[in-house]
Design a protein around this motif. Structure first.
Motif, short mmCIF file in Angstrom:
data_model
loop_
_atom_site.label_atom_id
_atom_site.label_comp_id
_atom_site.label_asym_id
_atom_site.label_seq_id
_atom_site.Cartn_x
_atom_site.Cartn_y
_atom_site.Cartn_z
N PRO A 104 -10.32 2.76 -6.08
CA PRO A 104 -9.42 1.66 -5.71
C PRO A 104 -8.09 1.70 -6.45
O PRO A 104 -7.03 1.52 -5.85
CB PRO A 104 -10.23 0.41 -6.06
N PHE A 105 -8.13 1.94 -7.78
CA PHE A 105 -6.88 2.00 -8.53
C PHE A 105 -6.03 3.18 -8.08
O PHE A 105 -4.81 3.06 -7.93
CB PHE A 105 -7.17 2.12 -10.02
N LEU A 136 -1.09 5.18 -5.61
CA LEU A 136 -0.45 6.18 -4.74
C LEU A 136 0.19 5.54 -3.52
O LEU A 136 1.18 6.08 -3.00
CB LEU A 136 -1.49 7.22 -4.31
N THR A 137 -0.33 4.42 -3.06
CA THR A 137 0.34 3.71 -1.97
C THR A 137 1.76 3.34 -2.36
O THR A 137 2.72 3.55 -1.61
CB THR A 137 -0.45 2.44 -1.59
N GLY A 138 1.91 2.79 -3.56
CA GLY A 138 3.24 2.45 -4.04
C GLY A 138 4.11 3.67 -4.26
O GLY A 138 5.32 3.64 -3.98
N TYR A 139 3.51 4.75 -4.76
CA TYR A 139 4.31 5.94 -5.03
C TYR A 139 4.80 6.59 -3.75
O TYR A 139 5.97 6.99 -3.65
CB TYR A 139 3.52 6.95 -5.87
N PHE A 140 3.93 6.71 -2.75
CA PHE A 140 4.36 7.29 -1.47
C PHE A 140 5.46 6.45 -0.83
O PHE A 140 6.40 6.98 -0.23
CB PHE A 140 3.17 7.40 -0.51
N ALA A 162 -7.84 9.10 -2.34
CA ALA A 162 -6.74 8.18 -2.60
C ALA A 162 -5.43 8.70 -2.03
O ALA A 162 -4.59 7.91 -1.56
CB ALA A 162 -6.60 7.95 -4.11
N ALA A 163 -5.21 10.01 -2.08
CA ALA A 163 -3.98 10.57 -1.52
C ALA A 163 -3.91 10.33 -0.02
O ALA A 163 -2.86 9.94 0.52
CB ALA A 163 -3.90 12.06 -1.83
N LEU A 164 -5.01 10.54 0.68
CA LEU A 164 -5.02 10.31 2.13
C LEU A 164 -4.85 8.83 2.45
O LEU A 164 -4.04 8.45 3.31
CB LEU A 164 -6.34 10.83 2.72
N ALA A 165 -5.60 7.97 1.76
CA ALA A 165 -5.53 6.54 2.04
C ALA A 165 -4.17 5.97 1.63
O ALA A 165 -3.60 5.14 2.34
CB ALA A 165 -6.66 5.81 1.32
N GLY A 166 -3.66 6.40 0.48
CA GLY A 166 -2.37 5.90 0.03
C GLY A 166 -1.25 6.25 0.99
O GLY A 166 -0.37 5.43 1.26
#
Length: 650
Positions: free
Chosen positions: A525-526, A531-535, A462-466
């Motif tokens: 997915p969650f 993390l997308t929003g956080y980055f 998730a970190a990489l994708a986000g």
């Protein structure tokens, strides 16, 4: 609040190079497509292999029928058979009734709790933490505590209602057929009781969501209404409710998807009984596919419900996109204004037709609640809200208190019910019996291993994708984020049958690997979305400065972005770890051997027929809940910061 929003367009760092410096592939696929492909590959592989491919395989499976060891193609026969299948029809009706009533009461109680907390100046954080407990404790603990409290002979509910005189009054008013009531064994009371437990479990989610929405309503709107002479009710109707409309819509839609596909709570409370009185459609699919080994029939049951789930998901995506639109929303026309009322009328008519025995009881409860609210308005200022808050806290904390005191009772005290609400004397007998007579230590170790391993996988991917979705510029970013959202709300009910077949093919059933591999279907997915929003909320200038100083993109991510994203990473870790710790359906289907069971399935197996070891289950519930409660208590600050930046800004 865990409400998600569509990811923003990926930010660009230090301005893109001129068109002449881009290769043909970069012009077609985006400047950062190579790095994006590298970062998105693990998430794409897991989502594709564990969500999209199983759904496609489930469609194929639904056209087959098992004859001995062979599967024969039968076309649409499994779907045609559902038309006259009484069990399936009952399951769909139960799912609808369960969801509709639960959502109504969760909205009412969640809104009431949010309003009570919003107007308090002291102790709000402590009270919010207490109200959060039902949402935090594992589902198996919820089911066990309420199952014991609602026991017709040994349960405290019947005892308290009898001593207070309320129980006989309920019988005389025909709200129950007889007294003492068999809450989970009476076909007329089993569904209302299961709905009650789901409401108890879900109210904290609504409270947190509505509390965040109330904080976002500008204070000047209330001031203007006061100047215009508006009453408290008029402020609520014309300021509060319109201000909460979007939050309420998204929260109810998300909760409806989860509630409609609920399996674990109902299974642990009643296993669908008595008869089929509480069996949802998911349990029908489980019975056909896992118990009867008719995978095609079971897959057909889940796929028939896909249009309903798809409609809810489509509506949710539209709401999220509408909120993220920078243009001001158009004022609703007469049709849009009338649509919610028309929908409410249709649902009300359907509920009255599908469950008349529940409908009038719910109407009586709502009427009594309205009268009490009206009477409370006449009390001196502050007293009415204090009484309401005390009642809400009692409703929330009573089951948890019962677990705590029962865990420290002796077996003889539990049997003879002496001093039911207090251990006399305090003893560790139940904890000792739990570890000496049951493989509880092994279950605990299995759950810890699976939870930590699946959380680590989800967090890294998730970190990489986000980061790729928030920062890199490439074609297809918006489509990938929508796919992530769709898989986030996709229920496990659609996946457990094809995943079970897949694991059998790879000989992974009855192993911890089966859970480590499949748990990312509902955690990844969650985690990616949050993390997308956080980055995206981290100032881009900090990363640009690192790049100007000569750092590579990966070095900037490791040295600048990830340290700043620590609250978001911790929030994701807490949520994914909790979900893995509590998961029941996959563990029930994929694991049958005692040495590989996790805590939820192991605790459920301790109940044999009508023999319920209340003391040992209470001790187990306490040991299962403590790590989660402590984690949330110490990580509440990071959780709030992570969710605010990730779920709200994202």
């Amino acid at each position: 609040m865990t409400t998600v929003r569509p990811a923003p367009a990926p930010a660009t760092l230090a301005g893109p190079p001129g068109p002449g410096s881009l290769s043909t592939a970069q012009r077609r696929l985006g400047r950062d497509w190579r790095l994006a492909a590298l970062f998105l590959a693990p998430t794409a592989l897991l989502v594709g292999a564990l969500v999209l491919l199983p759904i496609f395989r489930s469609i194929i499976t639904s056209t087959t029928e098992r004859h001995g060891a062979e599967s024969v193609f039968v076309g649409l026969d499994n779907y045609r058979a559902l038309v006259g299948d009484e069990q399936f029809r009952t399951g769909v009706e139960n799912s609808f009734v369960f969801t509709a009533y639960a959502e109504v009461f969760k909205v009412i109680l969640g809104l009431a709790a949010a309003l009570l907390l919003h107007h308090r100046k002291r102790g709000r954080a402590v009270l919010a933490g207490l109200l959060l407990l039902p949402w935090v404790v594992p589902t198996v603990v919820t089911a066990f505590s309420w199952r014991s409290l609602l026991d017709p002979i040994f349960g405290s509910v019947n005892m308290l209602l009898t001593d207070s005189g309320i129980g006989p009054l309920l019988a005389s008013a025909h709200l129950v057929d007889e007294w003492p009531a068999g809450w989970l064994s009476d076909p007329a009371l089993a569904m209302p009781s299961v709905i009650l437990v789901n409401v108890w479990k879900g109210v904290p989610f609504f409270t947190i969501a509505f509390l965040a929405g109330l904080k976002a309503i500008p204070a000047d709107r209330y001031e203007a209404a006061t100047v215009d002479g508006a009453t408290s009710w008029q402020k609520f109707a014309h300021v509060t409710l319109p201000g909460l409309r979007h939050v309420m819509t998204v929260t109810v839609t998300l909760s409806s998807i989860w509630t409609f596909n609920n399996f674990d709570l109902i299974w642990l409370l009643t296993q669908g009984g008595p008869g089929d009185a509480t069996a949802p459609y998911v349990l029908v699919a489980y019975s056909k596919a896992i118990l009867q080994l008719q995978y095609g029939a079971g897959a057909a049951v889940t796929l028939v419900m896909l249009p309903i789930i798809g409609g809810l998901v489509y509506f949710l995506v539209r709401q999220l996109r509408r909120e993220s639109d920078a243009e001001p929303a158009r004022p609703p026309g007469p049709i849009r204004k009338a649509l919610p009322w028309a929908l409410a009328a249709v649902v009300t008519i359907l509920l009255a037709w599908a469950s008349p025995h529940i409908f009038w009881k719910a109407a009586v409860i709502l009427l009594v609640a309205a009268v009490l609210v009206r009477l409370g308005a006449w009390l001196p200022k502050g007293i009415g809200s204090a009484v309401a808050l005390a009642g809400l806290l009692f409703f929330v904390l009573a089951p948890l208190y019962w677990i705590f005191v029962t865990a420290f009772k002796s077996e003889s005290q539990i049997v003879i019910r002496d001093h039911d609400l207090w251990p006399t004397p305090w003893t560790l007998e139940q904890f000792g019996n739990l570890f000496t007579t049951k493989p509880f230590g092994q279950w605990y170790f299995n759950t810890l291993i699976v939870s930590v391993a699946s959380t680590a996988v989800a967090l890294v991917c998730a970190a990489l994708a986000g980061y790729a979705l928030a920062r890199l510029k490439f074609r297809g970013a918006q489509g990938f984020t929508v796919t992530v959202l769709l898989t986030y709300v996709m229920p496990g009910a659609l996946l457990f049958i094809p995943l079970y077949q897949l694991l059998i093919g790879f000989r992974l059933t009855d192993s911890l690997w089966s859970l480590v591999v499949t748990y990312p279907t509902f955690t990844l997915p969650f985690a990616t979305w949050l993390l997308t929003g956080y980055f995206a909320s981290i100032p881009i200038e900090l990363e640009e400065a690192a790049l100007v100083d000569g750092a590579t993109r990966i070095q900037a991510l490791r040295r600048v972005v990830l340290p700043l994203a620590r609250p978001g990473l911790l929030a994701v870790a807490m949520f994914t770890l909790t979900n893995a710790w509590n998961e029941f359906l996959f563990a029930l289907v994929f694991i049958t051997k005692d040495e590989y069971k996790t805590l939820p399935v192991g605790m459920q197996s301790m109940i044999i027929g009508d023999v319920v070891p209340q003391g040992q289950l209470a001790a187990a519930s306490l040991l299962v809940s403590i790590p989660v409660v402590v984690m949330y208590a110490f990580g509440q600050r990071f959780l709030t910061e992570g969710l605010t930046a990730g779920a709200v800004k994202g």
